[in-house]
Design a protein around this motif. Structure first.
Motif, PDB file in Angstrom:
ATOM      1  N   LYS A   1     -11.130  -4.864  -0.418  1.00 51.06           N
ATOM      2  CA  LYS A   1     -12.506  -5.108  -0.379  1.00 51.06           C
ATOM      3  C   LYS A   1     -12.676  -6.726  -0.216  1.00 51.06           C
ATOM      4  N   LYS A   2     -12.014  -7.463  -0.730  1.00 51.59           N
ATOM      5  CA  LYS A   2     -11.981  -8.784  -0.940  1.00 51.59           C
ATOM      6  C   LYS A   2     -11.575  -9.432   0.322  1.00 51.59           C
ATOM      7  N   TYR A   3     -10.683  -9.246   1.123  1.00 51.76           N
ATOM      8  CA  TYR A   3      -9.854  -9.720   2.272  1.00 51.76           C
ATOM      9  C   TYR A   3     -10.022  -9.020   3.339  1.00 51.76           C
ATOM     10  N   ILE A   4      -9.928  -7.884   3.299  1.00 53.42           N
ATOM     11  CA  ILE A   4     -10.013  -6.967   4.593  1.00 53.42           C
ATOM     12  C   ILE A   4     -11.185  -6.605   5.067  1.00 53.42           C
ATOM     13  N   ASP A   5     -11.957  -5.832   4.342  1.00 52.42           N
ATOM     14  CA  ASP A   5     -13.222  -5.096   4.698  1.00 52.42           C
ATOM     15  C   ASP A   5     -14.618  -6.219   4.271  1.00 52.42           C
ATOM     16  N   VAL A   6     -14.678  -7.247   5.062  1.00 53.83           N
ATOM     17  CA  VAL A   6     -15.820  -8.172   4.812  1.00 53.83           C
ATOM     18  C   VAL A   6     -16.639  -8.071   6.140  1.00 53.83           C
ATOM     19  N   LYS A   7     -17.982  -8.531   5.838  1.00 55.54           N
ATOM     20  CA  LYS A   7     -18.957  -8.680   6.847  1.00 55.54           C
ATOM     21  C   LYS A   7     -18.689  -9.739   7.775  1.00 55.54           C
ATOM     22  N   LYS A   8     -18.143 -11.140   7.126  1.00 55.59           N
ATOM     23  CA  LYS A   8     -17.901 -12.092   8.090  1.00 55.59           C
ATOM     24  C   LYS A   8     -16.504 -12.275   7.880  1.00 55.59           C
ATOM     25  N   GLY A   9     -15.659 -11.506   8.851  1.00 59.24           N
ATOM     26  CA  GLY A   9     -14.248 -11.438   8.587  1.00 59.24           C
ATOM     27  C   GLY A   9     -13.368 -12.620   9.004  1.00 59.24           C
ATOM     28  N   GLY A  10     -12.375 -12.731   8.344  1.00 58.88           N
ATOM     29  CA  GLY A  10     -11.517 -14.122   8.678  1.00 58.88           C
ATOM     30  C   GLY A  10     -10.307 -13.626   8.620  1.00 58.88           C
ATOM     31  N   ILE A  11      -9.462 -14.565   9.040  1.00 58.91           N
ATOM     32  CA  ILE A  11      -7.877 -14.381   9.105  1.00 58.91           C
ATOM     33  C   ILE A  11      -7.191 -14.448   7.731  1.00 58.91           C
ATOM     34  N   GLY A  12      -7.922 -14.675   6.877  1.00 54.75           N
ATOM     35  CA  GLY A  12      -7.290 -14.827   5.362  1.00 54.75           C
ATOM     36  C   GLY A  12      -6.284 -13.799   4.848  1.00 54.75           C
ATOM     37  N   GLY A  13      -7.115 -12.397   4.979  1.00 51.49           N
ATOM     38  CA  GLY A  13      -6.497 -11.385   4.146  1.00 51.49           C
ATOM     39  C   GLY A  13      -5.174 -10.918   5.115  1.00 51.49           C
ATOM     40  N   VAL A  14      -5.368 -10.929   6.674  1.00 54.00           N
ATOM     41  CA  VAL A  14      -4.336 -10.905   7.471  1.00 54.00           C
ATOM     42  C   VAL A  14      -3.225 -11.711   7.392  1.00 54.00           C
ATOM     43  N   ALA A  15      -3.412 -13.082   7.165  1.00 50.25           N
ATOM     44  CA  ALA A  15      -2.533 -14.091   7.168  1.00 50.25           C
ATOM     45  C   ALA A  15      -1.684 -14.377   5.530  1.00 50.25           C
ATOM     46  N   MET A  16      -2.424 -13.658   4.667  1.00 51.31           N
ATOM     47  CA  MET A  16      -1.708 -13.512   3.315  1.00 51.31           C
ATOM     48  C   MET A  16      -0.853 -12.256   3.384  1.00 51.31           C
ATOM     49  N   PHE A  17      -1.045 -11.200   4.015  1.00 51.16           N
ATOM     50  CA  PHE A  17      -0.386 -10.099   4.181  1.00 51.16           C
ATOM     51  C   PHE A  17       0.997 -10.234   5.030  1.00 51.16           C
ATOM     52  N   LEU A  18       0.809 -11.102   6.032  1.00 53.65           N
ATOM     53  CA  LEU A  18       1.796 -11.472   7.157  1.00 53.65           C
ATOM     54  C   LEU A  18       2.694 -12.569   6.316  1.00 53.65           C
ATOM     55  N   MET A  19       2.200 -13.279   5.518  1.00 56.75           N
ATOM     56  CA  MET A  19       3.160 -14.322   4.928  1.00 56.75           C
ATOM     57  C   MET A  19       3.732 -13.814   3.875  1.00 56.75           C
ATOM     58  N   GLY A  20       3.272 -12.466   3.010  1.00 54.14           N
ATOM     59  CA  GLY A  20       4.004 -11.878   2.317  1.00 54.14           C
ATOM     60  C   GLY A  20       5.020 -11.304   2.994  1.00 54.14           C
ATOM     61  N   TYR A  21       4.804 -10.647   4.053  1.00 53.95           N
ATOM     62  CA  TYR A  21       5.951  -9.949   4.763  1.00 53.95           C
ATOM     63  C   TYR A  21       7.084 -11.041   5.106  1.00 53.95           C
ATOM     64  N   VAL A  22       6.860 -12.034   5.536  1.00 52.61           N
ATOM     65  CA  VAL A  22       7.701 -13.109   5.840  1.00 52.61           C
ATOM     66  C   VAL A  22       8.555 -13.593   4.786  1.00 52.61           C
ATOM     67  N   VAL A  23       8.107 -13.692   3.432  1.00 54.18           N
ATOM     68  CA  VAL A  23       8.734 -14.252   2.409  1.00 54.18           C
ATOM     69  C   VAL A  23       9.722 -12.883   1.900  1.00 54.18           C
ATOM     70  N   ILE A  24       9.261 -11.771   2.024  1.00 50.91           N
ATOM     71  CA  ILE A  24       9.959 -10.639   1.504  1.00 50.91           C
ATOM     72  C   ILE A  24      11.169 -10.423   2.463  1.00 50.91           C
ATOM     73  N   SER A  25      10.865 -10.620   3.791  1.00 53.56           N
ATOM     74  CA  SER A  25      11.877 -10.435   4.751  1.00 53.56           C
ATOM     75  C   SER A  25      13.095 -11.641   4.445  1.00 53.56           C
ATOM     76  N   TYR A  26      12.727 -12.698   4.249  1.00 56.14           N
ATOM     77  CA  TYR A  26      13.422 -13.845   3.931  1.00 56.14           C
ATOM     78  C   TYR A  26      14.303 -13.581   2.941  1.00 56.14           C
ATOM     79  N   ILE A  27      13.583 -13.126   1.969  1.00 56.66           N
ATOM     80  CA  ILE A  27      14.477 -12.885   0.531  1.00 56.66           C
ATOM     81  C   ILE A  27      15.601 -11.720   0.814  1.00 56.66           C
ATOM     82  N   TRP A  28      15.254 -10.800   1.452  1.00 61.10           N
ATOM     83  CA  TRP A  28      16.069  -9.675   1.636  1.00 61.10           C
ATOM     84  C   TRP A  28      17.434  -9.935   2.652  1.00 61.10           C
ATOM     85  N   ASN A  29      17.098 -11.109   3.558  1.00 59.35           N
ATOM     86  CA  ASN A  29      18.102 -11.431   4.407  1.00 59.35           C
ATOM     87  C   ASN A  29      18.813 -12.781   3.981  1.00 59.35           C
TER      88      ASN A  29
END
Length: 91
Positions: free
Chosen positions: A50-78
């Motif tokens: 509700k806070k980052y993805i499903d907003v009326k004035k959508g931005g890149i913040g929620g998606v960028a946070m998700f992708l950054m988390g994916y990058v960090v987790i991938s780096y930790i695994w590898n």
């Protein structure tokens, strides 16, 4: 919900409304069943959505946070593989 003195019982308070010395008592009184943990995770997911993805004035913040988390987790695994590659000599 509030008592006559204006205080909310310890179990019904949110984590952010507690004082530091009240956290251990609050944690021990909470329900820690698998269903309660699952419900808490669902509430967290819904709040994030509700806070980052499903907003009326959508931005890149929620998606960028998700992708950054994916990058960090991938780096930790590898990390161990990356660390060993650093010391190899490539001829």
């Amino acid at each position: 919900m509030a008592k006559a003195g204006g205080q909310v019982p310890l179990v019904q308070r949110r984590l952010l409304d507690l004082k530091l010395f009240e956290v251990p008592k609050w944690t021990l009184r909470r329900l820690v069943s698998p269903k309660a943990v699952f419900c808490a995770m669902c509430r967290g997911h819904d709040t994030y959505y509700k806070k980052y993805i499903d907003v009326k004035k959508g931005g890149i913040g929620g998606v960028a946070m998700f992708l950054m988390g994916y990058v960090v987790i991938s780096y930790i695994w590898n990390y161990s593989h990356i660390k060993h590659d650093r010391w190899r000599k490539h001829h």
